[in-house]
Design a protein around this motif. Structure first.
Motif, mmCIF file in Angstrom:
data_model
loop_
_atom_site.group_PDB
_atom_site.id
_atom_site.type_symbol
_atom_site.label_atom_id
_atom_site.label_comp_id
_atom_site.label_asym_id
_atom_site.label_seq_id
_atom_site.Cartn_x
_atom_site.Cartn_y
_atom_site.Cartn_z
ATOM 1 N N ARG A 23 0.834 -1.188 0.000
ATOM 2 C CA ARG A 23 0.000 0.000 0.000
ATOM 3 C C ARG A 23 0.871 1.242 0.000
ATOM 4 O O ARG A 23 2.066 1.195 0.331
ATOM 5 C CB ARG A 23 -0.949 -0.007 1.195
ATOM 6 C CG ARG A 23 -1.899 -1.210 1.183
ATOM 7 C CD ARG A 23 -2.885 -1.178 2.320
ATOM 8 N NE ARG A 23 -3.837 -0.087 2.176
ATOM 9 C CZ ARG A 23 -4.919 -0.136 1.397
ATOM 10 N NH1 ARG A 23 -5.171 -1.219 0.673
ATOM 11 N NH2 ARG A 23 -5.751 0.871 1.331
ATOM 12 N N VAL A 24 0.277 2.354 -0.380
ATOM 13 C CA VAL A 24 0.996 3.622 -0.483
ATOM 14 C C VAL A 24 1.662 3.976 0.835
ATOM 15 O O VAL A 24 2.843 4.371 0.884
ATOM 16 C CB VAL A 24 0.035 4.753 -0.927
ATOM 17 C CG1 VAL A 24 0.696 6.106 -0.772
ATOM 18 C CG2 VAL A 24 -0.395 4.535 -2.377
ATOM 19 N N GLY A 25 0.914 3.854 1.931
ATOM 20 C CA GLY A 25 1.459 4.206 3.243
ATOM 21 C C GLY A 25 2.674 3.379 3.618
ATOM 22 O O GLY A 25 3.637 3.897 4.203
ATOM 23 N N LYS A 35 3.345 10.360 1.134
ATOM 24 C CA LYS A 35 2.421 9.539 0.360
ATOM 25 C C LYS A 35 2.179 10.147 -1.021
ATOM 26 O O LYS A 35 2.008 9.417 -2.010
ATOM 27 C CB LYS A 35 1.096 9.393 1.099
ATOM 28 C CG LYS A 35 1.182 8.570 2.371
ATOM 29 C CD LYS A 35 -0.186 8.468 3.034
ATOM 30 C CE LYS A 35 -0.107 7.657 4.321
ATOM 31 N NZ LYS A 35 -1.429 7.549 4.994
ATOM 32 N N ARG A 39 2.539 8.266 -4.554
ATOM 33 C CA ARG A 39 1.441 8.178 -5.530
ATOM 34 C C ARG A 39 1.904 8.624 -6.914
ATOM 35 O O ARG A 39 1.565 8.004 -7.927
ATOM 36 C CB ARG A 39 0.258 9.024 -5.063
ATOM 37 C CG ARG A 39 -0.479 8.445 -3.864
ATOM 38 C CD ARG A 39 -1.782 9.178 -3.613
ATOM 39 N NE ARG A 39 -2.458 8.675 -2.421
ATOM 40 C CZ ARG A 39 -2.364 9.216 -1.213
ATOM 41 N NH1 ARG A 39 -1.634 10.334 -1.050
ATOM 42 N NH2 ARG A 39 -2.991 8.695 -0.182
ATOM 43 N N ARG A 53 -1.672 -0.526 -10.680
ATOM 44 C CA ARG A 53 -2.218 0.126 -9.496
ATOM 45 C C ARG A 53 -3.338 -0.721 -8.917
ATOM 46 O O ARG A 53 -4.127 -1.309 -9.646
ATOM 47 C CB ARG A 53 -2.756 1.527 -9.834
ATOM 48 C CG ARG A 53 -1.695 2.571 -10.174
ATOM 49 C CD ARG A 53 -0.703 2.780 -9.052
ATOM 50 N NE ARG A 53 -1.319 3.018 -7.751
ATOM 51 C CZ ARG A 53 -1.696 4.220 -7.297
ATOM 52 N NH1 ARG A 53 -1.510 5.292 -8.046
ATOM 53 N NH2 ARG A 53 -2.233 4.346 -6.095
ATOM 54 N N THR A 54 -3.410 -0.802 -7.616
ATOM 55 C CA THR A 54 -4.508 -1.439 -6.916
ATOM 56 C C THR A 54 -5.152 -0.392 -6.023
ATOM 57 O O THR A 54 -4.648 0.729 -5.906
ATOM 58 C CB THR A 54 -4.022 -2.620 -6.056
ATOM 59 O OG1 THR A 54 -3.111 -2.118 -5.057
ATOM 60 C CG2 THR A 54 -3.306 -3.657 -6.902
ATOM 61 N N TYR A 55 -6.242 -0.766 -5.381
ATOM 62 C CA TYR A 55 -6.903 0.181 -4.481
ATOM 63 C C TYR A 55 -5.968 0.488 -3.316
ATOM 64 O O TYR A 55 -5.691 -0.344 -2.469
ATOM 65 C CB TYR A 55 -8.215 -0.393 -3.955
ATOM 66 C CG TYR A 55 -8.959 0.560 -3.039
ATOM 67 C CD1 TYR A 55 -9.633 1.659 -3.554
ATOM 68 C CD2 TYR A 55 -8.949 0.369 -1.669
ATOM 69 C CE1 TYR A 55 -10.304 2.536 -2.729
ATOM 70 C CE2 TYR A 55 -9.607 1.245 -0.832
ATOM 71 C CZ TYR A 55 -10.291 2.329 -1.368
ATOM 72 O OH TYR A 55 -10.943 3.207 -0.544
ATOM 73 N N GLY A 56 -5.410 1.712 -3.306
ATOM 74 C CA GLY A 56 -4.544 2.142 -2.219
ATOM 75 C C GLY A 56 -3.112 1.687 -2.314
ATOM 76 O O GLY A 56 -2.330 1.900 -1.385
ATOM 77 N N GLY A 57 -2.713 1.053 -3.431
ATOM 78 C CA GLY A 57 -1.340 0.580 -3.522
ATOM 79 C C GLY A 57 -0.965 0.153 -4.919
ATOM 80 O O GLY A 57 -1.427 0.721 -5.914
#
Length: 255
Positions: A23-25, A35, A39, A53-57
């Motif tokens: 994930r991004v975080g 972040k 992104r 890309r995935t949801y949030g990552g």
């Protein structure tokens, strides 16, 4: 591109190579940047077809999976050995759901020779065809939109149909197997598999070692929902630990 950004891009790719889905975080924390920076980096890497890309990552982009007719030609001995181990675990079941895929067709073929008087619910024409070798097996074919490359039906109609049924076991294949769970290259198939899992008492994943540490686009379950993994090699590292943590039984097939 600046040297600093190039090094950051390489670091992101290295991290995704070790942890197939992040994930991004998590990436921001590891690389010690914001972040927003991560992104932007992910968008650029996605434009270069290096990641998805995935949801949030993001996940590393995998080569597209071959159509089913081609996959049937690969790892035949491994798939046959997996089926030999998998089928005895299903004995005693009255109703079995089976997903599409090359390995699950091998399982279905062995079911046809070893198990009588069972009902099988499937969305795969290949599975249904090999089960027809045994006249005591009742096959229920799910409706839906036909995907020729997979020889199976998918879609909302398929999911609705399956959601009204129950089974003792569900047998599924996977395009990818990672510490976070099994995944499939086709999002529509993942929707079907999630429904099958939710409507079955026990769940079995059948996959050979070439699927280990590969992350396909659509994860359809966590290991906490899986009872056993039938494969031909012992998993290692993070995957092994995750299976142990979630009490997933590993059934090993030998050639």
């Amino acid at each position: 591109m600046s040297r600093k950004k190039a090094l950051r891009h390489k670091a992101i790719i290295d991290e995704l190579g070790t942890n197939p889905s992040m994930r991004v975080g998590e990436l921001a924390l590891v690389l010690k940047v914001t972040k927003e920076t991560i992104r932007r980096d992910l968008e650029e890497l996605a434009e270069q077809n290096i990641i998805d890309r995935t949801y949030g990552g993001a996940v590393l982009r995998q080569p597209s999976e071959a159509v089913l007719s081609e996959r049937h030609k690969e790892n035949r001995e491994e798939r046959s050995a997996i089926a030999k181990v998998a089928v005895p675990l299903l004995k005693g079941a009255k109703v079995i759901m089976i997903g599409s895929g090359a390995t699950t067709v091998h399982v279905a073929k062995r079911i046809a020779f070893e198990i009588n008087n069972v009902t099988v619910i499937t969305h795969s024409f290949g599975v249904a065809t090999v089960l027809s070798l045994n006249p005591t097996i009742k096959v229920i074919m799910a409706p839906g939109e036909y995907y020729a490359s997979e020889g199976a039906v998918h879609g909302a109609q398929t999911v609705r149909f399956l959601s009204e049924l129950t089974a003792d076991w569900v047998v599924l294949g996977a395009s990818g197997i990672t510490a976070t769970g099994p995944s499939d290259a086709l999002m529509e198939a993942a929707d079907v598999y999630r429904t099958m899992i939710s409507r079955s008492e026990f769940c079995m994943i059948t996959a050979d070692h070439t699927k280990f540490d590969r992350q396909a686009v659509a994860q359809f379950s966590h290991w906490s929902d899986i009872d056993c993994l039938v494969t031909n090699c012992l998993p290692e590292n993070a995957l092994k630990q995750s299976l142990t943590d979630e009490s997933v039984k590993i059934e090993l097939a030998s050639l």
